[in-house]
Design an enzyme around this catalytic site. Structure first.
Site, mmCIF file in Angstrom:
data_model
loop_
_atom_site.group_PDB
_atom_site.id
_atom_site.type_symbol
_atom_site.label_atom_id
_atom_site.label_comp_id
_atom_site.label_asym_id
_atom_site.label_seq_id
_atom_site.Cartn_x
_atom_site.Cartn_y
_atom_site.Cartn_z
ATOM 1 N N ARG A 147 -9.955 6.325 -11.458
ATOM 2 C CA ARG A 147 -10.086 6.815 -10.080
ATOM 3 C C ARG A 147 -9.757 8.305 -9.982
ATOM 4 N NH1 ARG A 147 -7.715 1.940 -6.189
ATOM 5 N NH2 ARG A 147 -8.876 0.235 -7.172
ATOM 6 N N ASP A 202 0.829 -1.207 0.000
ATOM 7 C CA ASP A 202 0.000 0.000 0.000
ATOM 8 C C ASP A 202 0.861 1.255 0.000
ATOM 9 O OD1 ASP A 202 -2.468 1.227 -0.160
ATOM 10 O OD2 ASP A 202 -2.765 1.330 2.003
ATOM 11 N N ASP A 247 1.262 4.214 -1.155
ATOM 12 C CA ASP A 247 0.672 5.378 -1.820
ATOM 13 C C ASP A 247 1.619 6.576 -1.786
ATOM 14 O OD1 ASP A 247 -1.808 4.003 -2.120
ATOM 15 O OD2 ASP A 247 -2.336 4.530 -0.056
ATOM 16 N N ASP A 251 -5.058 8.731 -1.852
ATOM 17 C CA ASP A 251 -6.194 8.009 -1.279
ATOM 18 C C ASP A 251 -6.698 8.760 -0.049
ATOM 19 O OD1 ASP A 251 -6.237 6.040 -3.152
ATOM 20 O OD2 ASP A 251 -5.448 4.449 -1.864
ATOM 21 N N GLU A 269 0.963 1.954 -6.423
ATOM 22 C CA GLU A 269 -0.273 2.243 -5.706
ATOM 23 C C GLU A 269 -0.776 3.646 -6.057
ATOM 24 O OE1 GLU A 269 -2.693 0.690 -3.377
ATOM 25 O OE2 GLU A 269 -1.897 -0.676 -4.885
#
EC number: 4.2.2.2
Length: 375
Positions: free
Chosen positions: A240, A150, A152, A191, A187
């Site tokens: 996204r 993850d 990010d 987010d 990633e």
């Protein structure tokens, strides 16, 4: 009688009380970050320097840990990690399994600003957890390792009042073999999830990213979050923009070019106000898909596209989904949007196309686009 206000709710009430007192971000966020009276200013030449400076700001002069931080903090980052970025760019498919690199800002509510010096660069992310009043500006971040962990570029979890402004975020919009969907690359760029709200994402240049960002972690993470995306450039990105689950998203004066899968995906009864943006060379730029139900709604106004006849002009195409879905392929509004609680002055979509590149991203002296520049 026991208090009925949770710590998180109390934090949000505090955010509301300060709404008219702090910097104007052009969005839901109202904060000066750490750039307030009593701030301590530091310079960091590496990721570890940033980590150390933040940890030191959590204790007072007597070495006692202070909840939320001992003092507001402004960090200027001067490091350059171009060598790591270039090595990653030369070995795209080798980055997924590496250890993630990042600065975690956790449980810090005193106010924090991180600003990149011109010429600086980072091969690490910035992860904001259970914090508030955080500002990050002029950071150039790219090709991060650790997608499997993850990794990010920015992650905002359970943190109100965050402003990400004038950054450049980049990777490779590329699929590597290794998983069912070929998703072993990088990633997300940004987010925002798990209770994060009152977030503004502005004047960023985001390019070559497959998964740009979330607004909501899962189908159950549908809190009434409020997020503004304005004056960002998205180029050669897959999807996204964001992937929105519930809540409210206000997207204005953005430039969307080269969307290869889908753009603003408004899911789980989310609401989006999409105004004065420029869309071109894009697949399904406004949609609600993947759930098969609980479709989000949008209000479309002032964009360069005004009717289906414009799709061919701007190379806009639409794709179906395996489940029931909704596309904005009639280019009509499908719902309403709450009253926007802040003042803003969007320029025309044409001005976004013509001028935004002079303002978005790093090295632009944090300049903003006004209507006077559109003439």
């Amino acid at each position: 009688m026991k208090s009925l206000i949770t710590p998180i709710a109390a934090g949000l009430l505090l955010a509301f009380s300060q709404y008219s007192l702090a910097a104007d971000t052009g969005g839901y966020t109202k904060t000066d970050g750490g750039d307030v009276s009593g701030a301590v200013k530091k310079t960091a030449s590496s990721m570890q320097d940033i980590v150390n400076i933040i940890e030191a700001a959590k204790v007072d002069a007597n070495g006692k840990k202070v909840k939320g931080g001992a003092y507001p903090l402004v960090i200027t980052y001067t490091g350059n990690e171009d060598s790591l970025i270039n090595a990653a760019a030369a070995n795209i498919c080798g980055q997924w399994s590496k250890d993630a690199r990042g600065v975690e800002i956790k449980d810090f509510t005193k106010g924090l600003t991180i600003i990149g010096a011109n010429g600086s660069s980072a091969n690490f992310g910035i992860w904001i957890v259970n914090s508030s009043d955080i500002v990050v500006r002029n950071m150039r971040i790219g090709y991060l390792p650790g997608g499997a962990q993850d990794g990010d570029m920015f992650r905002i979890d359970n943190s109100p009042n965050v402003w990400l402004d004038h950054n450049e975020l980049f990777a490779a919009n590329h699929e590597c073999d290794g998983t069912k969907d070929g998703d072993t690359t990088f990633e997300s760029a940004i987010d925002i999830k798990k209770g994060a709200t009152y977030v503004t994402i502005s004047y960023n240049y985001i390019h070559g990213v497959k998964k740009v960002g979330l607004s909501g972690f899962s189908s159950s993470d549908t809190a009434e979050r409020n997020i503004t995306y304005h004056h960002n450039i998205y180029s050669d990105v897959n999807a996204r923009l964001p992937l929105q689950r519930g809540g409210n998203v206000h997207a204005y004066n953005n430039l969307y070019t080269g969307i290869t899968s889908s753009g603003l995906n408004v899911r789980q009864n989310g609401k989006a106000l999409i105004e004065n943006n420029w869309f071109e060379n894009a697949v399904s730029p406004v949609t609600s898909r993947y759930d098969g139900s609980n479709f989000g709604t949008w209000v479309l106004k002032g964009n360069n596209i005004t009717k289906p006849a414009d799709f061919a002009t701007y190379n806009i195409t639409w794709t179906p989904d395996t489940k029931e879905y909704r596309n904005a392929d009639t280019w009509t509004s499908t719902g309403t949007y709450p009253t926007v609680p802040y003042s803003y002055s969007p320029v025309s979509a044409q001005c976004v196309k013509d001028k935004l590149a002079n303002y978005a991203g790093v090295g632009k002296n944090l300049a903003t686009l006004a209507s006077s520049a559109c003439k």
